[in-house]
Enzyme design. Structure first.
Site, mmCIF file in Angstrom:
data_model
loop_
_atom_site.group_PDB
_atom_site.id
_atom_site.type_symbol
_atom_site.label_atom_id
_atom_site.label_comp_id
_atom_site.label_asym_id
_atom_site.label_seq_id
_atom_site.Cartn_x
_atom_site.Cartn_y
_atom_site.Cartn_z
ATOM 1 N N MET A 91 0.825 -1.210 0.000
ATOM 2 C CA MET A 91 0.000 0.000 0.000
ATOM 3 C C MET A 91 0.860 1.263 0.000
ATOM 4 O O MET A 91 0.523 2.261 -0.639
ATOM 5 C CB MET A 91 -0.905 -0.005 1.229
ATOM 6 C CG MET A 91 -1.974 -1.074 1.231
ATOM 7 S SD MET A 91 -3.369 -0.708 0.163
ATOM 8 C CE MET A 91 -4.221 0.525 1.143
ATOM 9 N N GLU A 92 1.962 1.226 0.732
ATOM 10 C CA GLU A 92 2.764 2.429 0.919
ATOM 11 C C GLU A 92 3.687 2.744 -0.248
ATOM 12 O O GLU A 92 3.881 3.913 -0.583
ATOM 13 C CB GLU A 92 3.592 2.321 2.206
ATOM 14 C CG GLU A 92 2.762 2.270 3.479
ATOM 15 C CD GLU A 92 2.110 3.595 3.802
ATOM 16 O OE1 GLU A 92 2.415 4.598 3.147
ATOM 17 O OE2 GLU A 92 1.267 3.625 4.716
ATOM 18 N N SER A 93 4.287 1.719 -0.844
ATOM 19 C CA SER A 93 5.274 2.006 -1.890
ATOM 20 C C SER A 93 5.246 0.992 -3.026
ATOM 21 O O SER A 93 6.220 0.898 -3.762
ATOM 22 C CB SER A 93 6.688 2.054 -1.279
ATOM 23 O OG SER A 93 7.101 0.758 -0.853
#
Length: 430
Positions: free
Chosen positions: A157-159
């Site tokens: 989700m983040e990167s």
């Protein structure tokens, strides 16, 4: 955000709406708030900061702010040599201010958000990441008691599993945001922490890159969260969340979740069905019951069986009575500490389930609906208050007070009191 940890990082920046401006390709980092179109971070040599450009002498007020900030940094224990090094190529970034002020008018629906964040390509890439880094993730799981699929889901989700870490110079971004003044104290605190991280030797100023809002590395820690909870899992003496090796970042994420009460073996949530005639006033995070008690009210798993009594749970209706329903447990709140937006937590939770081999959600969404725009959410609050259901302010954010007012109005109007801010209820108020 978070770990980002201590304050849920970037979630604080834009509240709980998720921007269509963030709707990049499925493998981009999609968050419930405005995010940069990040490029892959490329590690720079500590002495090579040419990519950052020279300090902008055309911004004398910014340079004056930096000079004024220096004594405060010294008072926080930052050596002059670190301040000099960190600000040698720092510059005012007008695009950061533009992003910070760009509170998108149109927002994405929860189903569109989940379609993008838990896409088939993101699931496939996550399974590849689990195979490639399986040994590392299993060691992290054994040490911190956080399932590897959950850690991998946050990474995704983040990167997008490390492929979009952000290449903005963090000191420049945080100094720009602190100088701008909209949330000066918050960003100055982050800037102080960033300088302390540099002073610790964990990263060189030129390698401290990330998002426009100050989140860093594979799993996008903000500096204060990094300071509090990042770990050196490789044992090389540095808590390195920036390099191509994701080990420290993944371990730091697990440490963060463990710190915030993650319980291994407990689900974040379980999709359920709600019976006809259900009292929707009982939905919401403030009401907690054991799943067996929910079952007595007719709330059961999608297989028709009562959900196991893992612990007390709340009934979450992210799209109101017409969409999917979930019983959410303590682990939901642990993920929410990383980023407080319900959509983000649902995205992480559902992605982790898919990475663990579970199937897609079975419930239908009201796909014919659209989300309210920011101005429409403000209008909803004004109209509710005018009808005698005080939302305690008009800020365009559908928080607990607005939901409570909306439920009261829905109940009086003979509607299902699910607290869902739909276009239909706004039209009815008009």
């Amino acid at each position: 955000m978070n770990a980002r940890l201590a304050t849920s990082a970037i979630a604080t920046l834009v509240a709980l709406s998720f921007s269509s401006a963030s709707a990049e390709s499925p493998e981009r980092s999609l968050k419930p708030q405005v995010r940069p179109a990040a490029a892959v971070a490329v590690s720079r040599n500590a002495t090579d900061l040419t990519g950052l450009g020279q300090p902008r002498q055309t911004d004398p007020m910014f340079r004056a702010w930096v000079d004024d900030f220096r004594p405060r940094a010294r008072a926080a224990g930052i050596p002059d040599a670190v301040i000099d090094s960190a600000f040698a190529h720092a510059r005012y970034l007008p695009d950061v201010i533009e992003r910070d002020r760009n509170q998108a008018e149109f927002v994405m629906t929860i189903w569109d958000y989940l379609d993008r964040t838990v896409s088939e390509s993101r699931i496939a890439n996550g399974r590849d990441a689990l195979r490639l880094h399986g040994d590392t993730l299993e060691r992290i799981e054994a040490h911190y008691g956080v399932e590897k699929e959950v850690v991998a889901a946050i990474w995704g989700m983040e990167s997008a599993y490390g492929t979009h870490r952000g290449d903005t110079h963090i000191v420049s971004a945080l100094a720009t945001l602190a100088y701008d003044g909209r949330r000066a104290s918050f960003f100055e605190q982050q800037l102080i922490s960033a300088l302390k991280i540099i002073a610790s030797g964990d990263v060189n100023p030129g390698d401290m890159t990330g998002s426009w809002a100050g989140a860093m590395g594979h799993t996008q820690f903000i500096p204060t969260s990094y300071e509090a909870l990042a770990v050196d899992f490789t044992g090389d003496g540095k808590r390195d969340i920036w390099s191509d090796d994701p080990t420290d970042a993944l371990a730091s994420t697990a440490a963060y979740l463990a710190h915030h009460g993650w319980t291994k073996g407990m689900p974040w949530g379980v999709e359920v069905t709600v019976p006809a005639g259900f009292d929707y006033a009982q939905a919401g995070k403030d009401t907690k019951k054991m799943p067996s008690d929910w079952a007595r009210l007719g709330v059961v798993g999608t297989d028709g069986a009562p959900v196991r009594d893992f612990g007390s749970a709340s009934l979450l209706l992210p799209a109101g009575a017409q969409g999917a329903a979930f019983l959410v447990f303590k682990n939901f709140r642990a993920i929410a500490a990383y980023n407080a937006a319900d959509a983000y937590v649902l995205g992480v939770g559902h992605l982790s389930d898919r990475l663990a081999g579970k199937g897609p959600l079975t419930s239908e969404w009201p796909r014919g609906d659209r989300s309210l725009t920011f101005s429409e959410r403000q209008e909803l609050q004004r109209r509710l208050t005018a009808h005698g259901y005080d939302t305690q302010g008009v800020d365009g954010r559908i928080g607990p007070m607005t939901m409570s007012a909306l439920k009261s109005y829905q109940r009086s109007a003979g509607l299902a009191p699910d607290g869902y801010a739909s276009l239909s209820v706004l039209k009815r108020l008009r």
